[in-house]
Design an enzyme around this catalytic site. Structure first.
Site, mmCIF file in Angstrom:
data_model
loop_
_atom_site.group_PDB
_atom_site.id
_atom_site.type_symbol
_atom_site.label_atom_id
_atom_site.label_comp_id
_atom_site.label_asym_id
_atom_site.label_seq_id
_atom_site.Cartn_x
_atom_site.Cartn_y
_atom_site.Cartn_z
ATOM 1 C CE1 TYR A 115 33.132 36.734 42.998
ATOM 2 C CE2 TYR A 115 32.187 38.039 44.772
ATOM 3 C CZ TYR A 115 32.048 37.085 43.776
ATOM 4 O OH TYR A 115 30.830 36.494 43.563
ATOM 5 C CB CYS A 116 36.793 40.331 39.143
ATOM 6 S SG CYS A 116 38.593 40.213 39.222
ATOM 7 N NE ARG A 117 38.277 33.497 34.079
ATOM 8 C CZ ARG A 117 39.580 33.318 33.879
ATOM 9 N NH1 ARG A 117 40.429 34.301 34.083
ATOM 10 N NH2 ARG A 117 40.045 32.158 33.481
ATOM 11 C CB SER A 143 38.848 37.013 42.156
ATOM 12 O OG SER A 143 38.960 38.369 42.551
ATOM 13 C CD1 TRP A 144 34.771 32.011 39.066
ATOM 14 C CD2 TRP A 144 33.637 32.021 40.986
ATOM 15 N NE1 TRP A 144 33.894 30.945 39.046
ATOM 16 C CE2 TRP A 144 33.187 30.935 40.222
ATOM 17 C CE3 TRP A 144 33.082 32.217 42.246
ATOM 18 C CZ2 TRP A 144 32.203 30.053 40.655
ATOM 19 C CZ3 TRP A 144 32.095 31.342 42.676
ATOM 20 C CH2 TRP A 144 31.673 30.272 41.887
#
Length: 155
Positions: A115-117, A143-144
């Site tokens: 996951y990322c932003r 994601s985030w």
């Protein structure tokens, strides 16, 4: 008077766009979610929330954001490996990986969720992992941003 083709072609194009996947992640979900006996390669918030609640040690959650983004908040139980290091990290020997990133390297068949932003970088990490033979790789495309919004909302 305009020809039939000049009227029909734009209408067909517009109709076909209505049914086109909105993202590469959506296309991957459709392509791979129908595999018999395997999990979809796109992960939902509900799956992530369950992992966090159970503190599941069998599933590795990897945050591929930069350190300054990670400092703003993380999904509990996640580990940090920046996207810029993913390809190299996945190619490192086990002991070197552990020394550099502070946790045991996972096997190619282990379930690993990136996951990322917002899902773009995690999709890139997912693609790199798949190319390197990590068959258990999955992508949390929300994601985030998705996690933060839904985890804070009343259930």
């Amino acid at each position: 008077m305009p020809s039939f083709a000049s009227l029909a072609i734009p209408a067909l194009y517009q109709t076909s766009r209505q049914f086109a996947p909105r993202s590469l992640a959506a296309l991957r979900y459709v392509q791979f979610s129908s595999k018999v006996g395997s999990k979809p390669e796109v992960v939902t918030f509900e799956e992530i929330d369950t992992l966090v609640q159970k503190k599941d040690k069998d599933v590795i959650l990897i945050d591929v954001r930069e350190a300054n983004e990670v400092a703003q908040g993380v999904i509990p139980t996640s580990r940090h490996v920046p996207l810029g290091n993913i390809q190299e990290a996945l190619s490192l020997p086990d002991k070197e990986f552990e020394a550099r990133f502070g946790f045991k390297k996972f096997n190619k068949d282990d379930e690993v969720i990136f996951y990322c932003r917002s899902g773009k970088r995690s999709g890139m990490a997912f693609d790199m992992a798949k190319q390197l033979g990590y068959n258990g790789a999955r992508n949390y495309s929300g994601s985030w941003l998705d996690y933060e919004a839904k985890a804070k909302s009343p259930k």
